[in-house]
Design a protein around this motif. Structure first.
Motif, PDB file in Angstrom:
ATOM      1  N   UNK A 111       0.838  -1.204   0.000  1.00 39.64           N
ATOM      2  CA  UNK A 111       0.000   0.000   0.000  1.00 39.64           C
ATOM      3  C   UNK A 111       0.870   1.250   0.000  1.00 39.64           C
ATOM      4  N   UNK A 112       0.240   2.390  -0.123  1.00 39.79           N
ATOM      5  CA  UNK A 112       0.952   3.658  -0.009  1.00 39.79           C
ATOM      6  C   UNK A 112       0.048   4.691   0.656  1.00 39.79           C
ATOM      7  N   UNK A 113       0.659   5.750   1.181  1.00 40.46           N
ATOM      8  CA  UNK A 113      -0.091   6.823   1.817  1.00 40.46           C
ATOM      9  C   UNK A 113       0.751   8.091   1.810  1.00 40.46           C
ATOM     10  N   UNK A 114       0.236   9.150   2.364  1.00 43.40           N
ATOM     11  CA  UNK A 114       0.970  10.418   2.478  1.00 43.40           C
ATOM     12  C   UNK A 114       0.858  10.945   3.906  1.00 43.40           C
ATOM     13  N   UNK A 115       1.985  11.446   4.411  1.00 51.98           N
ATOM     14  CA  UNK A 115       2.014  12.069   5.726  1.00 51.98           C
ATOM     15  C   UNK A 115       2.941  13.269   5.684  1.00 51.98           C
ATOM     16  N   UNK A 116       2.445  14.380   6.170  1.00 44.86           N
ATOM     17  CA  UNK A 116       3.244  15.615   6.197  1.00 44.86           C
ATOM     18  C   UNK A 116       3.829  15.937   4.826  1.00 44.86           C
ATOM     19  N   UNK A 117       3.048  15.689   3.776  1.00 45.60           N
ATOM     20  CA  UNK A 117       3.478  15.994   2.422  1.00 45.60           C
ATOM     21  C   UNK A 117       4.440  14.997   1.817  1.00 45.60           C
ATOM     22  N   UNK A 118       4.775  13.921   2.530  1.00 49.48           N
ATOM     23  CA  UNK A 118       5.720  12.918   2.025  1.00 49.48           C
ATOM     24  C   UNK A 118       4.978  11.659   1.594  1.00 49.48           C
ATOM     25  N   UNK A 119       5.448  11.081   0.486  1.00 48.21           N
ATOM     26  CA  UNK A 119       4.866   9.840  -0.015  1.00 48.21           C
ATOM     27  C   UNK A 119       5.517   8.665   0.706  1.00 48.21           C
ATOM     28  N   UNK A 120       4.675   7.814   1.311  1.00 48.61           N
ATOM     29  CA  UNK A 120       5.166   6.657   2.056  1.00 48.61           C
ATOM     30  C   UNK A 120       4.674   5.382   1.401  1.00 48.61           C
ATOM     31  N   UNK A 121       5.563   4.399   1.320  1.00 50.66           N
ATOM     32  CA  UNK A 121       5.211   3.083   0.808  1.00 50.66           C
ATOM     33  C   UNK A 121       5.252   2.079   1.952  1.00 50.66           C
ATOM     34  N   UNK A 122       4.311   1.146   1.952  1.00 49.24           N
ATOM     35  CA  UNK A 122       4.271   0.171   3.025  1.00 49.24           C
ATOM     36  C   UNK A 122       3.982  -1.241   2.539  1.00 49.24           C
ATOM     37  N   UNK A 123       4.424  -2.210   3.347  1.00 53.12           N
ATOM     38  CA  UNK A 123       4.112  -3.616   3.112  1.00 53.12           C
ATOM     39  C   UNK A 123       3.792  -4.274   4.448  1.00 53.12           C
ATOM     40  N   UNK A 124       2.811  -5.142   4.427  1.00 52.19           N
ATOM     41  CA  UNK A 124       2.535  -6.020   5.556  1.00 52.19           C
ATOM     42  C   UNK A 124       2.790  -7.453   5.087  1.00 52.19           C
ATOM     43  N   UNK A 125       3.557  -8.193   5.881  1.00 53.95           N
ATOM     44  CA  UNK A 125       3.809  -9.602   5.593  1.00 53.95           C
ATOM     45  C   UNK A 125       3.142 -10.445   6.670  1.00 53.95           C
ATOM     46  N   UNK A 126       2.452 -11.495   6.248  1.00 54.65           N
ATOM     47  CA  UNK A 126       1.817 -12.433   7.170  1.00 54.65           C
ATOM     48  C   UNK A 126       2.545 -13.767   7.044  1.00 54.65           C
ATOM     49  N   UNK A 127       3.123 -14.239   8.153  1.00 52.72           N
ATOM     50  CA  UNK A 127       3.904 -15.475   8.115  1.00 52.72           C
ATOM     51  C   UNK A 127       3.592 -16.320   9.346  1.00 52.72           C
ATOM     52  N   UNK A 128       3.770 -17.625   9.219  1.00 53.78           N
ATOM     53  CA  UNK A 128       3.574 -18.553  10.333  1.00 53.78           C
ATOM     54  C   UNK A 128       4.649 -19.625  10.251  1.00 53.78           C
ATOM     55  N   UNK A 129       5.097 -20.165  11.397  1.00 54.33           N
ATOM     56  CA  UNK A 129       6.145 -21.189  11.375  1.00 54.33           C
ATOM     57  C   UNK A 129       5.652 -22.485  10.750  1.00 54.33           C
ATOM     58  N   UNK A 130       6.556 -23.154  10.068  1.00 53.34           N
ATOM     59  CA  UNK A 130       6.238 -24.463   9.491  1.00 53.34           C
ATOM     60  C   UNK A 130       6.222 -25.502  10.605  1.00 53.34           C
ATOM     61  N   UNK A 131       5.146 -26.283  10.727  1.00 49.91           N
ATOM     62  CA  UNK A 131       5.079 -27.256  11.822  1.00 49.91           C
ATOM     63  C   UNK A 131       6.046 -28.415  11.610  1.00 49.91           C
ATOM     64  N   UNK A 132       6.408 -29.053  12.706  1.00 49.45           N
ATOM     65  CA  UNK A 132       7.236 -30.254  12.624  1.00 49.45           C
ATOM     66  C   UNK A 132       6.434 -31.366  11.946  1.00 49.45           C
TER      67      UNK A 132
END
Length: 227
Positions: free
Chosen positions: A158-179
């Motif tokens: 995603x992206x957004x703006x704060x205080x006139x600056x362009x910001x880029x973002x990512x969210x990662x969703x991860x889970x451990x591999x079970x035994x």
């Protein structure tokens, strides 16, 4: 005998040699000092930009243990509410772009089949939350993501703006591999990356490739032992 074809003219060493011989001994020494100094400056700048004196952090939270490596100039700060770890810093160089890396505990919604089937719904919910908190947030994509050879998850861009600056973002969703023989846990981690637009992060999809964010993102492992 020269290895350069005659029709191409004299080689660079052949052009330089007469001028070098014409210089006095003092000027030769001065020229060497200038060249060596320039090389050392470039080498120092390269080391600052690429190494950053890495160190290891091990963090446990909500039963999910993880460890990662980050640059010393990517500073651990007080985590925000709900966070297990938060790193903040500015890119070395002229841009001085501010960047943030944060880790939160994650509970994956109920699902059937493989855990990856739950990630798209989770991304939809999280984007709605981001949009509700910040109306300027814009969707830039999502999909399967490989962090390293042992961790595969899902990313929301995603992206957004704060205080006139362009910001880029990512969210990662991860889970451990079970035994082997164990069921997949719904407990995992959410990684949040946020970066001001810069030469090293020119687009939303490039978040995580620069010298600050790349280390913690690609080095993160579940558990407390480094590979």
């Amino acid at each position: 005998m020269s290895v350069v074809r005659e029709e191409l003219g004299p080689s660079l060493p052949q052009l330089i040699e007469p001028r070098w011989r014409a210089l006095s001994r003092g000027r030769r020494i001065a020229a060497v000092v200038v060249v060596v100094g320039a090389v050392l400056v470039l080498a120092a700048a390269y080391l600052v930009a690429t190494s950053g004196s890495l160190k290891t952090e091990v963090v446990r939270g909500d039963g999910v243990a993880f460890n990662l490596v980050h640059r010393r100039d990517f500073n651990p700060v007080k985590p925000h509410a709900g966070e297990l770890l938060r790193l903040e810093g500015t890119l070395p160089g002229a841009s001085g772009a501010h960047e943030v890396f944060a880790v939160k505990p994650l509970t994956v919604p109920p699902y059937t089949g493989d855990i990856s089937s739950a990630y798209p719904l989770l991304a939809t919910r999280r984007f709605a939350e981001l949009k509700a908190a910040d109306p300027q947030v814009s969707y830039r994509g999502e999909g399967r993501a490989r962090l390293n050879e042992s961790t595969i998850g899902y990313e929301l861009v995603y992206q957004t703006r704060r205080d006139g600056k362009l910001l880029y973002g990512k969210l990662f969703f991860i889970a451990p591999t079970p035994a082997a023989g164990q069921p997949q846990s719904r407990a995992g981690l959410e990684l949040s990356l946020l970066a001001e637009r810069s030469g090293q992060t020119p687009t939303a999809t490039s978040v995580g490739a620069d010298v600050l964010l790349n280390n913690p993102l690609r080095s993160l492992r579940f558990g407390t032992k480094r590979p």
